[in-house]
Each structure stands twice: as C-alpha cells, then as structure tokens.
Design an enzyme around this catalytic site. Sequence first.
Site, mmCIF file in Angstrom:
data_model
loop_
_atom_site.group_PDB
_atom_site.id
_atom_site.type_symbol
_atom_site.label_atom_id
_atom_site.label_comp_id
_atom_site.label_asym_id
_atom_site.label_seq_id
_atom_site.Cartn_x
_atom_site.Cartn_y
_atom_site.Cartn_z
ATOM 1 N N GLY A 127 -26.638 -18.098 -46.799
ATOM 2 C CA GLY A 127 -25.615 -17.102 -45.862
ATOM 3 C C GLY A 127 -26.020 -17.514 -44.259
ATOM 4 O O GLY A 127 -27.130 -17.851 -44.007
ATOM 5 N N ARG B 22 -31.398 -21.929 -23.953
ATOM 6 C CA ARG B 22 -31.861 -22.416 -25.284
ATOM 7 C C ARG B 22 -32.402 -23.896 -24.896
ATOM 8 O O ARG B 22 -32.962 -24.640 -25.979
ATOM 9 C CB ARG B 22 -30.606 -22.573 -26.131
ATOM 10 C CG ARG B 22 -30.290 -21.039 -26.801
ATOM 11 C CD ARG B 22 -29.259 -21.319 -27.706
ATOM 12 N NE ARG B 22 -28.531 -19.825 -28.041
ATOM 13 C CZ ARG B 22 -29.289 -19.171 -28.911
ATOM 14 N NH1 ARG B 22 -30.398 -19.413 -29.555
ATOM 15 N NH2 ARG B 22 -28.579 -17.712 -29.225
ATOM 16 N N ARG C 127 -21.817 -27.544 -24.272
ATOM 17 C CA ARG C 127 -22.030 -28.458 -25.171
ATOM 18 C C ARG C 127 -21.066 -29.406 -25.822
ATOM 19 O O ARG C 127 -20.033 -28.968 -26.151
ATOM 20 C CB ARG C 127 -23.147 -27.901 -26.371
ATOM 21 C CG ARG C 127 -24.183 -27.382 -26.143
ATOM 22 C CD ARG C 127 -24.907 -26.784 -27.200
ATOM 23 N NE ARG C 127 -25.544 -27.959 -27.938
ATOM 24 C CZ ARG C 127 -25.795 -27.490 -29.236
ATOM 25 N NH1 ARG C 127 -26.110 -26.441 -29.853
ATOM 26 N NH2 ARG C 127 -26.114 -28.531 -30.008
ATOM 27 N N GLN D 169 -27.595 -14.608 -38.664
ATOM 28 C CA GLN D 169 -27.570 -14.089 -37.316
ATOM 29 C C GLN D 169 -26.116 -14.167 -36.930
ATOM 30 O O GLN D 169 -25.459 -15.193 -36.834
ATOM 31 C CB GLN D 169 -28.241 -14.825 -36.262
ATOM 32 C CG GLN D 169 -28.121 -14.340 -34.713
ATOM 33 C CD GLN D 169 -28.866 -15.437 -33.790
ATOM 34 O OE1 GLN D 169 -28.869 -16.682 -33.618
ATOM 35 N NE2 GLN D 169 -29.681 -14.576 -32.978
ATOM 36 N N GLY E 32 -22.509 -18.783 -30.563
ATOM 37 C CA GLY E 32 -22.602 -19.179 -31.983
ATOM 38 C C GLY E 32 -22.035 -20.307 -32.363
ATOM 39 O O GLY E 32 -21.447 -20.335 -33.514
ATOM 40 N N GLU E 33 -21.696 -21.259 -31.421
ATOM 41 C CA GLU E 33 -20.821 -22.414 -31.880
ATOM 42 C C GLU E 33 -21.372 -23.171 -32.969
ATOM 43 O O GLU E 33 -20.488 -23.653 -34.137
ATOM 44 C CB GLU E 33 -20.883 -23.669 -30.853
ATOM 45 C CG GLU E 33 -20.134 -24.674 -30.853
ATOM 46 C CD GLU E 33 -18.485 -24.575 -30.469
ATOM 47 O OE1 GLU E 33 -17.660 -25.435 -30.762
ATOM 48 O OE2 GLU E 33 -17.924 -23.581 -29.805
ATOM 49 N N ARG E 34 -22.706 -23.355 -33.128
ATOM 50 C CA ARG E 34 -23.457 -23.995 -33.941
ATOM 51 C C ARG E 34 -23.247 -23.408 -35.611
ATOM 52 O O ARG E 34 -22.814 -24.128 -36.562
ATOM 53 C CB ARG E 34 -24.718 -24.451 -33.814
ATOM 54 C CG ARG E 34 -25.001 -25.694 -32.739
ATOM 55 C CD ARG E 34 -26.636 -25.864 -32.601
ATOM 56 N NE ARG E 34 -27.244 -26.607 -33.950
ATOM 57 C CZ ARG E 34 -27.971 -25.848 -34.928
ATOM 58 N NH1 ARG E 34 -28.314 -24.608 -34.724
ATOM 59 N NH2 ARG E 34 -28.295 -26.678 -35.876
ATOM 60 N N GLU F 79 -26.501 -18.908 -21.812
ATOM 61 C CA GLU F 79 -27.157 -18.866 -23.202
ATOM 62 C C GLU F 79 -27.404 -20.392 -23.544
ATOM 63 O O GLU F 79 -28.699 -20.443 -24.125
ATOM 64 C CB GLU F 79 -26.001 -18.244 -24.230
ATOM 65 C CG GLU F 79 -26.839 -18.151 -25.530
ATOM 66 C CD GLU F 79 -25.897 -18.413 -26.661
ATOM 67 O OE1 GLU F 79 -26.141 -18.050 -27.968
ATOM 68 O OE2 GLU F 79 -24.634 -19.049 -26.591
ATOM 69 N N ASN F 80 -26.589 -21.456 -23.343
ATOM 70 C CA ASN F 80 -26.809 -22.669 -23.750
ATOM 71 C C ASN F 80 -28.070 -23.370 -22.749
ATOM 72 O O ASN F 80 -28.849 -23.905 -23.393
ATOM 73 C CB ASN F 80 -25.725 -23.652 -23.401
ATOM 74 C CG ASN F 80 -24.703 -23.592 -24.556
ATOM 75 O OD1 ASN F 80 -25.131 -24.319 -25.593
ATOM 76 N ND2 ASN F 80 -23.702 -22.807 -24.720
#
Length: 290
Positions: free
Chosen positions: A67, A124, A48, A70, A86-88, A120-121
């Site tokens: 918080g 999604r 991405r 995940q 978990g970039e975002r 994973e990307n």
Amino acid sequence: MATKKNHGLGTGLDAFFSNNPIQDLNEGSEGVTEISVKDIRPNPYQPREVFDPDKLKELADSISESGVFQPIIVKKGVNGYELIAGERRLRASKLAGKKEIPAIVRDYTDEQVLEITVLENLQRENLSPIEEGQAFVTLIKKLNLTQDEVAKKVGKSRPYITNYIRLLQLPTAVKTMVEKGKISNAQARALLKLQDPAEIEKFAKKVVSEGLTVRQIEKLIEEKQDTKKVKKEIKEPTPFVRTTRSSLEDLLDTKVKIQQSSRGKGKIEIAFASEDDLARIMELLHVEEN
C-alpha cells in the site's frame, strides 16, 4: 517521525508558509482520506518531466504489496482535486491498479501550490539540470521574481541560478543529452560559448562520442574561434590584388596567393615544386643566392 532535511535549500518551504506541508505530512498532523485516483488532476506546475520507468515500477510493486505509506497532498478543485505533492506515488498507484489513494486535502492558493510544487522537487534534488533551470524560470515568471530573489528562496547563489537557466538556451537535442546524463552540466555550459545552435549540437555529439573533458571542449572552441577571427580579418581581394596575382602567376608559371587584411597589410605566397623550381623562380625575380 523526523522531518526531512532541507538539503541546503536555504529557507525552503518554511519561509513561505506558517506550516511546512512536508513536515506536517510526515508528522501526520492532519486527517488522511481515501480519494479516487480518477478524481485527481495533474499538477500544472510540476517541473519534473522525466520519471524513471524502472523506479516507478519498483514503487508500483511495493504499493501492490504494502500500500501507500505516505499520503499525497491535494487541493480541492471545482471538479475533483488538483495534485500538489506526490506525483510519483500517484503514478505508481495507477500503475499498480489502485482505485483510491490516501491523501491530505489542503486549501492553498495557486501561488502557494506553485511554490510548494517547485520547491518540494528542488529540495528532493531529483530534477535534471534542465528541469531545475525550468523550475527557476517558472518561479521568476509566475511569481514575478528576480534571479536574486529566487536564489534567496532556494538557498543558492545568484550565479548558480543563472547557470542553470542558461542551459535552457541549448538546442533541444543537446538538452535531451543533458537530461539523459550523456553530457554533464559543466560540459553543457562550456558548449554555450558557441552561439550557433548547429555548431553546439555538432560539438555535443563529439563530446559524447569522444568523452571530451570540459577543458578539452573549451580548448577546441577557443581554437575554432581564433580561426574564425583570422578569417574575418582577411578581406576579399580588390580588383588590383586579383590583377597582380594573375600577373605574378603568368610571370612565375606557378600558383600565387595574396592575402590582405582589413587593416591593409597582407602577404604573398608563392608555390614551388622543388628546389630547382625555387631556383627558377628566384631567377625570374632577379634574386641572387648568397
């Protein structure tokens, strides 16, 4: 918590690892630790390139209030950690001013990190067509896979993989249009029938400004190519043809055009200003009216 659906990506991550990292993460099968965001390096295989700033801000606001629910997934590196998934969440946490973020530390090889990140990307379904095409190329080059093998890994057809990879041939400006949603995947593929990058970009701007459909694009390109084909068949006039044309123009006192194809055949066009002028020309050519 229920495992996320695969969104039709065939075997998905389960085909590569004994444990599905996304499934394990959701089910909380491993301990979570707090890691300083400064110690986490970006994932070099992240496909991405564009992150919606508004959505990132929404996530940052949520993280500030409640918080990170995940944890991200990281890999221990020589100095600190390398982000796997978990970039975002990481970007939003930094935006929210968080110093630490919950994470699960995994021991993966570089090859596994690549596969997890890309797949994973893809699972999604949040990549642009250009990013998706680049993700397929990354799998092919880094893991030495064929398009057929990539198709099996992601549960897509071979033509699907090929079509997305072909989008990478577009000029940079047109790829940007695709990424921004100004031109659809199908419209972009239609434009690829043009070989000249300048023509592709010119047509792309026309598609955006006039809202052309795929069928309209194909028709315009077909007409353009037919015109080019006709022009290609017409060769430059020979000295004899040029002399003949000049002689006819002197004789008839009007414009004369002679076209000759590469096959030797041709045609003569004689211009006239009116019916009286046409009668004059016919008389000079000794052509009698019926």
